[in-house]
Write a protein that holds these residues in place. Structure first.
Motif, PDB file in Angstrom:
ATOM      1  N   TYR A   1       0.950  -0.782   0.187  1.00  9.59           N
ATOM      2  CA  TYR A   1       0.234  -0.320  -0.002  1.00  9.59           C
ATOM      3  C   TYR A   1       0.961   1.131  -0.049  1.00  9.59           C
ATOM      4  CZ  TYR A   1      -3.567   2.843   1.738  1.00  9.59           C
ATOM      5  OH  TYR A   1      -4.498   3.787   1.898  1.00  9.59           O
ATOM      6  N   PHE A   2       0.650   2.162  -1.085  1.00  9.44           N
ATOM      7  CA  PHE A   2       1.762   3.614  -1.060  1.00  9.44           C
ATOM      8  C   PHE A   2       0.565   4.494  -0.803  1.00  9.44           C
ATOM      9  CE2 PHE A   2       4.819   0.249  -1.235  1.00  9.44           C
ATOM     10  CZ  PHE A   2       6.140   0.343  -3.064  1.00  9.44           C
ATOM     11  N   ASP A   3       0.586   5.227   0.006  1.00  9.92           N
ATOM     12  CA  ASP A   3      -0.143   6.219  -0.124  1.00  9.92           C
ATOM     13  C   ASP A   3       0.092   7.795  -1.063  1.00  9.92           C
ATOM     14  OD1 ASP A   3       1.501   6.453   3.245  1.00  9.92           O
ATOM     15  OD2 ASP A   3      -0.666   6.044   3.183  1.00  9.92           O
ATOM     16  N   ASP A   4       1.063   7.744  -1.489  1.00 11.22           N
ATOM     17  CA  ASP A   4       1.013   8.517  -3.204  1.00 11.22           C
ATOM     18  C   ASP A   4       0.569   8.014  -4.337  1.00 11.22           C
ATOM     19  OD1 ASP A   4       4.472   7.843  -3.139  1.00 11.22           O
ATOM     20  OD2 ASP A   4       3.180   6.861  -3.588  1.00 11.22           O
ATOM     21  N   ASP A   5       0.307   6.431  -3.958  1.00  9.25           N
ATOM     22  CA  ASP A   5      -0.572   6.426  -5.440  1.00  9.25           C
ATOM     23  C   ASP A   5      -2.020   6.525  -5.672  1.00  9.25           C
ATOM     24  OD1 ASP A   5      -0.017   2.481  -5.559  1.00  9.25           O
ATOM     25  OD2 ASP A   5       1.334   3.835  -5.873  1.00  9.25           O
ATOM     26  N   PRO A   6      -1.598   7.469  -6.849  1.00  7.03           N
ATOM     27  CA  PRO A   6      -2.708   8.610  -7.261  1.00  7.03           C
ATOM     28  C   PRO A   6      -3.840   7.999  -7.068  1.00  7.03           C
ATOM     29  CG  PRO A   6      -1.393   8.152  -9.609  1.00  7.03           C
ATOM     30  CD  PRO A   6      -0.502   6.841  -8.338  1.00  7.03           C
ATOM     31  N   ALA A   7      -4.753   6.574  -7.238  1.00  3.71           N
ATOM     32  CA  ALA A   7      -5.932   6.108  -7.092  1.00  3.71           C
ATOM     33  C   ALA A   7      -6.441   5.965  -5.622  1.00  3.71           C
ATOM     34  CB  ALA A   7      -5.497   4.754  -7.149  1.00  3.71           C
ATOM     35  N   ILE A   8      -4.882   5.877  -4.751  1.00  3.50           N
ATOM     36  CA  ILE A   8      -5.423   5.897  -3.512  1.00  3.50           C
ATOM     37  C   ILE A   8      -5.672   7.241  -2.952  1.00  3.50           C
ATOM     38  CG2 ILE A   8      -3.953   4.759  -1.307  1.00  3.50           C
ATOM     39  CD1 ILE A   8      -2.672   2.841  -1.926  1.00  3.50           C
ATOM     40  N   GLN A   9      -4.403   7.775  -3.324  1.00  2.00           N
ATOM     41  CA  GLN A   9      -4.995   9.559  -2.712  1.00  2.00           C
ATOM     42  C   GLN A   9      -6.302  10.229  -3.357  1.00  2.00           C
ATOM     43  OE1 GLN A   9      -1.481  11.835  -4.572  1.00  2.00           O
ATOM     44  NE2 GLN A   9      -0.737  11.904  -3.089  1.00  2.00           N
ATOM     45  N   PHE A  10      -6.748   9.751  -4.573  1.00  5.50           N
ATOM     46  CA  PHE A  10      -8.206  10.480  -5.310  1.00  5.50           C
ATOM     47  C   PHE A  10      -9.043   9.597  -3.984  1.00  5.50           C
ATOM     48  CE2 PHE A  10     -10.400  11.517  -7.998  1.00  5.50           C
ATOM     49  CZ  PHE A  10     -12.007  11.023  -8.226  1.00  5.50           C
ATOM     50  N   VAL A  11      -9.206   8.529  -3.676  1.00  7.25           N
ATOM     51  CA  VAL A  11      -9.967   7.508  -2.795  1.00  7.25           C
ATOM     52  C   VAL A  11     -10.077   8.423  -1.500  1.00  7.25           C
ATOM     53  CG1 VAL A  11     -10.690   5.493  -4.597  1.00  7.25           C
ATOM     54  CG2 VAL A  11      -9.060   5.420  -2.250  1.00  7.25           C
ATOM     55  N   ARG A  12      -9.027   8.283  -1.258  1.00  9.65           N
ATOM     56  CA  ARG A  12      -8.023   8.856   0.755  1.00  9.65           C
ATOM     57  C   ARG A  12      -8.824  10.439   1.191  1.00  9.65           C
ATOM     58  NH1 ARG A  12      -7.561   4.323   1.254  1.00  9.65           N
ATOM     59  NH2 ARG A  12     -10.094   5.212   1.993  1.00  9.65           N
ATOM     60  N   ALA A  13      -9.290  10.795  -0.571  1.00  4.82           N
ATOM     61  CA  ALA A  13      -9.603  12.300  -0.170  1.00  4.82           C
ATOM     62  C   ALA A  13     -11.310  12.437  -0.495  1.00  4.82           C
ATOM     63  CB  ALA A  13      -9.181  12.809  -1.268  1.00  4.82           C
ATOM     64  N   VAL A  14     -11.587  11.584  -1.287  1.00  3.67           N
ATOM     65  CA  VAL A  14     -13.219  11.583  -0.598  1.00  3.67           C
ATOM     66  C   VAL A  14     -13.907  11.114  -0.184  1.00  3.67           C
ATOM     67  CG1 VAL A  14     -14.846   9.922  -2.615  1.00  3.67           C
ATOM     68  CG2 VAL A  14     -13.171  10.774  -4.112  1.00  3.67           C
ATOM     69  N   GLN A  15     -13.105  10.207   0.647  1.00  7.18           N
ATOM     70  CA  GLN A  15     -12.833   9.527   1.994  1.00  7.18           C
ATOM     71  C   GLN A  15     -13.744  10.656   2.966  1.00  7.18           C
ATOM     72  OE1 GLN A  15     -10.479   7.002   3.823  1.00  7.18           O
ATOM     73  NE2 GLN A  15     -12.187   5.977   4.657  1.00  7.18           N
ATOM     74  N   ARG A  16     -12.513  11.747   2.987  1.00  2.00           N
ATOM     75  CA  ARG A  16     -12.591  12.988   3.824  1.00  2.00           C
ATOM     76  C   ARG A  16     -13.331  13.913   3.759  1.00  2.00           C
ATOM     77  NH1 ARG A  16      -6.627  11.342   3.963  1.00  2.00           N
ATOM     78  NH2 ARG A  16      -6.802  13.358   1.897  1.00  2.00           N
TER      79      ARG A  16
END
Lengths: 304, 316
Positions: free
Chosen positions: A229-244
């Motif tokens: 799991y990489f925090d800076d993967d683009p898809a992961i950054q996207f979904v974490r932002a949406v989640q917040r």
């Protein structure tokens, strides 16, 4: 395969991508939004290879004329969850197999998947502080506690005694949901019961230990070297932002490129998106069944 | 989108109305099993008490004891024994299943060399060991059937008389189940906790339960229908948990009188329930006296006593 918490995490993050996309079928978005828990259950279930695409095929041509789509919505949402389960498995299972094949006996298929779950719970659910979007999946910081000891109610009841009785009650419910008890021949009914009994094959104490006191060598193996799991993967950054509840800050199309995401989890949620997106195209008549099966990499023997 | 009105289905049929609510959860087209409802925690507690009592006081053979000591973290075949109330059968049928299973156990390692057997037994996930556990599960379920004798003859007839209301299960069952939870697990601070916190705790247990199953197994014969059944189950289970929490923390006095004290649902002074909670093994004669005592007056006590009687009759 992954365990429960990784599967639901992949579903929930795939759903964040799907709901943000204008290219995903409106019916699919409606089903995710209105039958969200059904999708989550689908992501936690076996059987995607048998049921997901056939369910979509069943409803694709009749949905528009149905007066009451409640049951269809449940089944379509379930199929969506099933497809995200598939996406997660196809990404993670090779990782588990590599762990098992490693000469170091500390690295096993099973522990690899449990370390994945620990990571998913920490990263996607912030250790239980971020809720699931499903109203029926109740998570808490106590979820991964021994005897749920940090839960405010844990001082009021003997949690192990509660947990065993509730767990057996729900296990009984899961049996009752099956048609296996319809078998008229008594011996055959018992044989089928024994084969399909939803037993507790996972020792949750292991999950708790891994989550709270992970072995540094296994952390290095399963989280770092396996690029989990990489925090800076683009898809992961996207979904974490949406989640917040924040603006993602980049376009969805830019984050969905598989190769732009370097971690297994980032790739899994992208695949979750693409499997479901193409299935939606099939549902809309814009893609063939073969294309839907191709997109989710279905083996020939399960193409119905 | 219109929500399907399941209540229409219940009110539109006349015969066996008290059983029909169960069928919406049950995949069965005919109620070939006697206890097909949500809840049912009391029945499971009866079986758990019978099992642990039988093991502790050595009322059964070592082989049976091994199939009665269950653990939700170990996936033992004994977990199936707690499902015994789901089975309708005769003694002959049950004894035949046990005999057939014992025969199968004798042949689990057929065709395997010594070294292959040695490898297989080291790994619970080997094909041979999984096969062995599947067979043992059958025997465990039959033990559960015996332990459920009192549930079938005493509790089920009571539950079937309850009106088919809008919400499953009946208030009687909810109060029984909540009482058992209190009896088994209450700590002094239960007096000071809110309904909402208990409800939240119970709901938090559900994902842990699912995680223990690894992944949910669909109905391979009816995957389509199963998606709806399990989705509805999740919704209704949450409502049931709310009812449990309320009945546990803030029980209605009239309901307690009607379902618990009035009918003498549970009396810790019942000799057999004293046996259940005794920490040390008792001599066999004392055990039998407690089981057969005419002073087992509570419904729950009588269920446990009957279950222990029948368990000891099985040929294992």
């Amino acid at each position: 395969m992954s365990e429960h918490f990784t599967h639901i995490a992949v579903y929930e993050d795939s759903a964040r991508l799907l709901l943000a996309s204008p290219a995903v079928h409106d019916v699919f978005k409606h089903c995710i939004q209105t039958q969200y828990d059904s999708g989550l259950l689908g992501s936690s279930s076996r059987g995607n290879h048998l049921f997901a695409v056939p369910i979509l095929e069943k409803y694709k041509d009749r949905y528009a004329s149905m007066e009451d789509t409640t049951e269809a919505d449940i089944k379509i949402a379930y199929a969506i969850g099933w497809l995200t389960h598939r996406a997660s498995d196809l990404q993670m299972k090779p990782v588990f197999r590599r762990a098992e094949a490693h000469p170091d006996p500390r690295f096993t298929y099973q522990l690899s998947s449990i370390y994945h779950d620990a990571m998913s719970f920490r990263k996607v659910y912030d250790g239980g502080n971020m809720p699931s979007r499903s109203p029926n999946e109740i998570l808490s910081p106590a979820t991964f506690d021994e005897n749920m000891q940090s839960h405010p109610a844990a001082r009021a009841v003997d949690v192990p005694k509660i947990e065993k009785l509730l767990s057996w009650m729900w296990q009984k419910d899961l049996v009752c949901l099956q048609t296996l008890l319809n078998e008229k021949d008594f011996q055959k009914r018992i044989d089928t019961f024994a084969r399909h009994f939803p037993d507790f094959s996972e020792n949750f104490s292991t999950y708790i230990k891994v989550y709270n006191d992970p072995d540094p060598a296994l952390v290095d193996r399963h989280w770092v070297q396996d690029k989990l799991y990489f925090d800076d993967d683009p898809a992961i950054q996207f979904v974490r932002a949406v989640q917040r509840g924040e603006e993602p800050g980049r376009k969805l199309d830019d984050v969905l490129e598989l190769e732009a995401n370097k971690s297994e989890y980032g790739k899994a949620i992208c695949n979750g998106y693409w499997f479901v997106k193409v299935a939606g195209d099939f549902f809309a008549g814009k893609a063939s069944k073969k294309e839907a099966y191709d997109a989710c990499k279905m083996n020939d023997q399960f193409r119905f | 989108m219109k929500k399907i009105d399941r209540r229409f289905f219940l009110k539109s049929t006349a015969a066996g109305a008290s059983m029909l609510p169960f069928l919406q959860y049950y995949a069965c087209s005919t109620p070939s099993v006697p206890l097909p409802f949500m809840g049912g925690l009391t029945a499971i507690a009866v079986l758990d008490d019978c099992a642990e009592c039988a093991v502790r006081h050595r009322l059964v053979t070592d082989k049976a004891a091994g199939l009665l000591h269950a653990d939700i973290d170990l996936g033992l075949p004994a977990n199936a024994s707690r499902m015994g109330a789901l089975v309708t059968a005769t003694f002959d049928q049950v004894n035949q299943v046990i005999a057939n299973a014992n025969e199968e156990l004798d042949h689990v390692f057929d065709g395997m060399s010594g070294p292959e057997i040695a490898e297989a037994v080291k790994d619970r996930r080997s094909d041979a060991m999984k096969k062995k556990e599947t067979i043992q599960r059958k025997i465990a379920l039959m033990l559960g059937w015996a332990m459920a004798a009192g549930v079938r003859s005493i509790l089920l007839p009571l539950y079937q008389k309850q009106p088919a209301g809008d919400v499953l299960p009946s208030d009687m069952q909810v109060y029984h189940d909540a009482f058992i939870l209190k009896q088994k697990a209450a700590l002094p601070d239960l007096e000071n906790i809110s309904v909402e916190k208990i409800e939240d705790l119970f709901n938090c247990v559900n994902p842990r339960m699912i995680a223990r199953t690894h992944t949910l197994t669909p109905d391979y014969d009816d995957g389509d229908g199963w998606t709806v059944r399990i989705s509805n189950w999740r919704d209704d289970n949450k409502k049931l948990v709310q009812r449990f929490a309320r009945a546990l923390v803030q029980p209605d006095d009239a309901a307690v009188k009607k379902y618990i004290t009035g009918p003498n649902f549970y009396d810790q002074n019942d000799p057999v329930l004293q046996l259940v909670t005794a920490g040390k093994p008792a001599p066999k004669s004392e055990c039998q006296a407690a089981i057969q005592s005419g002073e087992n007056a509570s419904l729950y006590g009588q269920c446990v006593a009957k279950g222990l009687e029948d368990l000891q009759i099985l040929e294992i």
